[in-house]
Design an enzyme around this catalytic site. Structure first.
Site, short mmCIF file in Angstrom:
data_model
loop_
_atom_site.label_atom_id
_atom_site.label_comp_id
_atom_site.label_asym_id
_atom_site.label_seq_id
_atom_site.Cartn_x
_atom_site.Cartn_y
_atom_site.Cartn_z
N THR A 13 9.25 38.71 26.76
CA THR A 13 10.49 39.32 27.60
C THR A 13 10.88 37.47 27.98
OG1 THR A 13 9.16 38.37 29.67
CG2 THR A 13 8.30 40.68 28.90
N GLY A 14 12.57 38.26 28.29
CA GLY A 14 13.60 36.77 28.50
C GLY A 14 13.78 36.66 27.14
N SER A 15 13.81 36.98 26.56
CA SER A 15 14.17 36.68 25.23
C SER A 15 15.71 36.54 24.49
CB SER A 15 13.24 36.85 23.63
OG SER A 15 13.49 38.26 24.15
N TYR A 156 8.95 30.39 44.08
CA TYR A 156 8.50 30.46 43.00
C TYR A 156 7.32 29.44 42.76
CZ TYR A 156 9.04 28.62 38.16
OH TYR A 156 9.25 28.14 36.29
N1 LIG Z 1 12.71 25.94 31.57
C1 LIG Z 1 12.13 24.91 32.62
O1 LIG Z 1 11.64 23.82 33.12
C2 LIG Z 1 11.00 25.14 33.02
C3 LIG Z 1 9.57 24.51 33.42
C4 LIG Z 1 8.09 25.55 33.94
C5 LIG Z 1 7.95 26.68 33.03
N2 LIG Z 1 8.73 27.18 33.19
C6 LIG Z 1 8.72 28.80 33.14
O2 LIG Z 1 9.33 29.09 31.54
C7 LIG Z 1 10.05 30.74 31.46
C8 LIG Z 1 11.67 30.32 30.77
O3 LIG Z 1 12.16 29.75 31.56
P1 LIG Z 1 13.59 29.75 30.95
O4 LIG Z 1 13.79 27.87 31.42
O5 LIG Z 1 13.76 29.52 29.26
O6 LIG Z 1 14.15 30.46 32.12
P2 LIG Z 1 15.84 31.34 31.36
O7 LIG Z 1 16.46 30.38 30.49
O8 LIG Z 1 16.33 30.92 33.08
O9 LIG Z 1 15.68 32.29 30.67
C9 LIG Z 1 15.26 33.65 31.81
C10 LIG Z 1 14.86 34.36 31.06
O10 LIG Z 1 13.96 35.81 31.88
C11 LIG Z 1 15.17 36.60 31.64
N3 LIG Z 1 15.22 36.79 33.52
C12 LIG Z 1 15.95 36.49 33.82
N4 LIG Z 1 15.61 37.53 35.00
C13 LIG Z 1 15.84 38.75 35.11
C14 LIG Z 1 14.96 39.67 35.92
N5 LIG Z 1 15.36 40.03 36.61
N6 LIG Z 1 14.55 40.86 34.78
C15 LIG Z 1 14.35 41.11 33.73
N7 LIG Z 1 14.74 39.29 32.94
C16 LIG Z 1 14.90 38.83 33.50
C17 LIG Z 1 16.60 36.55 31.42
O11 LIG Z 1 17.33 37.40 30.97
P3 LIG Z 1 18.45 37.50 31.13
O12 LIG Z 1 19.69 36.82 29.92
O13 LIG Z 1 19.17 39.56 31.17
O14 LIG Z 1 19.33 37.16 32.57
C18 LIG Z 1 16.11 35.54 30.19
O15 LIG Z 1 16.05 36.06 28.88
C19 LIG Z 1 9.47 31.48 33.17
O16 LIG Z 1 8.85 31.85 33.04
C20 LIG Z 1 9.94 30.38 33.89
O17 LIG Z 1 9.46 30.05 34.58
C21 LIG Z 1 10.23 27.62 32.61
#
Ligand SMILES: NC(=O)c1ccc[n+]([C@@H]2O[C@H](COP(=O)([O-])OP(=O)(O)OC[C@H]3O[C@@H](n4cnc5c(N)ncnc54)[C@H](OP(=O)(O)O)[C@@H]3O)[C@@H](O)[C@H]2O)c1
Length: 236
Positions: A13-15, A156
């Site tokens: 999911t979210g790829s 969050y």
């Molecule tokens: N980045 C960090 O520093 C960090 C730290 C700790 C944990 N995390 C966790 O790691 C995971 C990935 O984070 P990331 O940094 O890669 O996030 P990201 O770059 O913001 O990507 C988020 C992904 O989730 C999808 N998404 C967002 N809102 C959505 C919705 N309402 N319905 C369906 N899909 C949705 C997005 O799809 P769209 O393209 O359609 O928007 C995108 O593919 C998350 O669980 C986050 O909480 C991240």
């Protein structure tokens, strides 16, 4: 990279971007035969799908807005109609805007965080468990966070705490089933969610993010993996 997951199928999911894109492509490198790419639109997933297919795996794009329970159900229906998956990588999440104090967090901040980060993850998981249990093999990875003492992002943070609790309970329920659920903290990464001031480039989530997909069948459920502590893990 050795093809340690040859023939396996996965939903990430979210790829469409960020961690999810990197994981989905890496799963293709590890030999997965079909990878279901998910984002909110088909267009946003096309680049991930292109990179998966360039590695010889099949990519299937399944758009769904995870704050809408009907779309979560529809996503599960579409995956089940295709036979289910061996690996469910629950990566998608939202983070509400920074609020200066806990009193400033709105009901919408709380509802949105839990709808996408917890309720959708739980509903998708319970729908996709049945084929994994039948095959007596499955890997479920829930993305959590090391976020701590950050009241400005309390909803969050609490949603990730709920993911941790759910992972513990699910692991107990799945003991001995062949389905292993784990959680992964990717570290603070320069993705859209993590922002430009984060500690690490997005690519630093690999190879650690793959470790819970590669667990041996006798591994315990509920383990907590930290991708930044696994930077030297060998995939060979
Ligand atoms: N980045 C960090 O520093 C960090 C730290 C700790 C944990 N995390 C966790 O790691 C995971 C990935 O984070 P990331 O940094 O890669 O996030 P990201 O770059 O913001 O990507 C988020 C992904 O989730 C999808 N998404 C967002 N809102 C959505 C919705 N309402 N319905 C369906 N899909 C949705 C997005 O799809 P769209 O393209 O359609 O928007 C995108 O593919 C998350 O669980 C986050 O909480 C991240």
């Amino acid at each position: 990279m050795k093809k340690k997951l040859t023939g396996k199928t996965a939903l990430v999911t979210g790829s469409s971007r960020g961690v999810g894109r990197l994981v989905a492509i890496a799963l293709a490198d590890l030999g997965c035969s079909t990878i279901f790419c998910h984002g909110r639109s088909e267009a946003s997933c096309r680049e991930t799908a292109r990179q998966i297919e360039s590695r010889g795996a099949k990519a299937v794009i399944l758009p769904a807005e995870l704050s809408d329970p009907a779309q979560v159900e529809s996503l599960a229906d579409r995956v089940l109609a295709a036979g289910g998956v061996d690996i469910l990588y629950n990566n998608a999440a939202v983070m509400h805007p920074w609020r200066d104090s806990p009193e400033e967090l709105s009901f919408e901040d709380w509802a949105w965080s839990f709808q996408v980060n917890v309720f959708a993850l739980v509903m998708l998981t319970v729908r996709l468990l049945a084929p994994m249990k039948l095959k007596k093999w499955g890997r479920i990875i829930n993305l959590t966070s090391g976020i701590d003492k950050t009241p400005q992002l309390a909803a969050y943070g609490a949603s990730k705490w709920a993911v941790d609790k759910w992972t513990d309970d699910l692991a107990a329920a799945l003991a001995g089933s062949g389905v292993i659920v784990s959680r992964l903290d990717p570290g603070w990464l320069k993705t859209d969610l993590g922002g430009p001031n984060a500690d690490h480039e997005p690519e630093a989530v690999l190879p650690g993010a793959l470790v819970p997909c590669l667990l041996p069948d006798d591994a315990p459920g509920g383990s907590f993996f930290r991708a930044q502590e696994l930077r030297n893990f060998s995939l060979d």
